[in-house]
Design a protein around this motif. Structure first.
Motif, PDB file in Angstrom:
ATOM      1  N   UNK A  63      -5.591   3.224  15.017  1.00 11.76           N
ATOM      2  CA  UNK A  63      -4.389   3.550  15.768  1.00 11.76           C
ATOM      3  C   UNK A  63      -3.600   2.295  16.125  1.00 11.76           C
ATOM      4  N   UNK A  64      -2.329   2.528  16.402  1.00 11.50           N
ATOM      5  CA  UNK A  64      -1.426   1.469  16.830  1.00 11.50           C
ATOM      6  C   UNK A  64      -0.646   1.966  18.032  1.00 11.50           C
ATOM      7  N   UNK A 108      10.795   1.856  16.384  1.00  9.28           N
ATOM      8  CA  UNK A 108       9.430   1.505  16.772  1.00  9.28           C
ATOM      9  C   UNK A 108       8.461   1.683  15.603  1.00  9.28           C
ATOM     10  N   UNK A 109       8.663   2.709  14.815  1.00  7.21           N
ATOM     11  CA  UNK A 109       7.760   3.013  13.705  1.00  7.21           C
ATOM     12  C   UNK A 109       7.855   1.978  12.587  1.00  7.21           C
ATOM     13  N   UNK A 110       9.018   1.371  12.403  1.00  7.25           N
ATOM     14  CA  UNK A 110       9.198   0.375  11.339  1.00  7.25           C
ATOM     15  C   UNK A 110       8.205  -0.780  11.449  1.00  7.25           C
ATOM     16  N   UNK A 111       7.979  -1.264  12.656  1.00  7.17           N
ATOM     17  CA  UNK A 111       7.039  -2.378  12.839  1.00  7.17           C
ATOM     18  C   UNK A 111       5.615  -1.955  12.495  1.00  7.17           C
ATOM     19  N   UNK A 114       0.844  -1.198   0.000  1.00 10.32           N
ATOM     20  CA  UNK A 114       0.000   0.000   0.000  1.00 10.32           C
ATOM     21  C   UNK A 114       0.870   1.234   0.000  1.00 10.32           C
ATOM     22  N   UNK A 115       0.271   2.322  -0.454  1.00  8.81           N
ATOM     23  CA  UNK A 115       0.929   3.615  -0.362  1.00  8.81           C
ATOM     24  C   UNK A 115       0.705   4.158   1.038  1.00  8.81           C
ATOM     25  N   UNK A 116       1.772   4.605   1.663  1.00 13.26           N
ATOM     26  CA  UNK A 116       1.684   5.201   2.995  1.00 13.26           C
ATOM     27  C   UNK A 116       2.183   6.630   2.891  1.00 13.26           C
ATOM     28  N   UNK A 117       1.358   7.555   3.356  1.00 14.89           N
ATOM     29  CA  UNK A 117       1.635   8.985   3.245  1.00 14.89           C
ATOM     30  C   UNK A 117       1.775   9.580   4.643  1.00 14.89           C
ATOM     31  N   UNK A 118       2.719  10.493   4.814  1.00 16.73           N
ATOM     32  CA  UNK A 118       2.912  11.177   6.087  1.00 16.73           C
ATOM     33  C   UNK A 118       2.293  12.575   5.972  1.00 16.73           C
ATOM     34  N   UNK A 119       1.287  12.855   6.780  1.00 15.85           N
ATOM     35  CA  UNK A 119       0.644  14.177   6.740  1.00 15.85           C
ATOM     36  C   UNK A 119       1.580  15.218   7.354  1.00 15.85           C
ATOM     37  N   UNK A 138       5.284  -1.722   8.672  1.00 18.76           N
ATOM     38  CA  UNK A 138       5.187  -3.061   8.089  1.00 18.76           C
ATOM     39  C   UNK A 138       3.766  -3.601   8.231  1.00 18.76           C
ATOM     40  N   UNK A 139       3.175  -3.444   9.397  1.00 10.33           N
ATOM     41  CA  UNK A 139       1.805  -3.887   9.609  1.00 10.33           C
ATOM     42  C   UNK A 139       0.806  -3.140   8.744  1.00 10.33           C
ATOM     43  N   UNK A 140       1.036  -1.850   8.556  1.00  5.75           N
ATOM     44  CA  UNK A 140       0.130  -1.045   7.717  1.00  5.75           C
ATOM     45  C   UNK A 140       0.196  -1.480   6.259  1.00  5.75           C
ATOM     46  N   UNK A 141       1.360  -1.840   5.804  1.00  8.87           N
ATOM     47  CA  UNK A 141       1.485  -2.305   4.415  1.00  8.87           C
ATOM     48  C   UNK A 141       0.749  -3.628   4.207  1.00  8.87           C
TER      49      UNK A 141
END
Length: 89
Positions: free
Chosen positions: A54-55, A27-30, A3-8, A33-36
């Motif tokens: 949220x995560x 911490x953000x890498x995990x 998926x495309x992940x965008x940072x606002x 990965x889950x979001x993808x």
């Protein structure tokens, strides 16, 4: 499925307030990965006014626990909206 992940801009400001990506990346890498893989698998908050998912991360190698807020757009893009440190309970 990738998926495309965008940072606002708001997310970017939060990251800067936490010390930058270098500080929170472990911490953000995990989460990324889950979001993808499956962003629909994360907890969701809904009300009449807004909806988001949220995560929460566990502390990792000196990185504090994080709370990451995101939305899933109609085109399946995941937009990261907010991140903050979770204080001690």
């Amino acid at each position: 499925m990738d998926r495309t992940i965008v940072y606002s801009p708001e997310f970017e400001a939060c990251v800067a307030g936490l010390g930058g990506y270098r500080i929170i990346d472990p911490a953000l890498d995990a989460v990324i990965d889950g979001l993808r893989r499956n962003p629909f698998g994360f907890d969701r908050f809904e009300s009449d006014l807004f909806s988001f998912r949220y995560a929460r991360t566990a502390p990792l190698d000196g990185v504090p626990s994080l709370y990451v807020v995101f939305t899933i757009e109609a085109d399946r893009t995941v937009t990261l909206r907010h991140v903050e440190e979770i204080g001690p309970a």
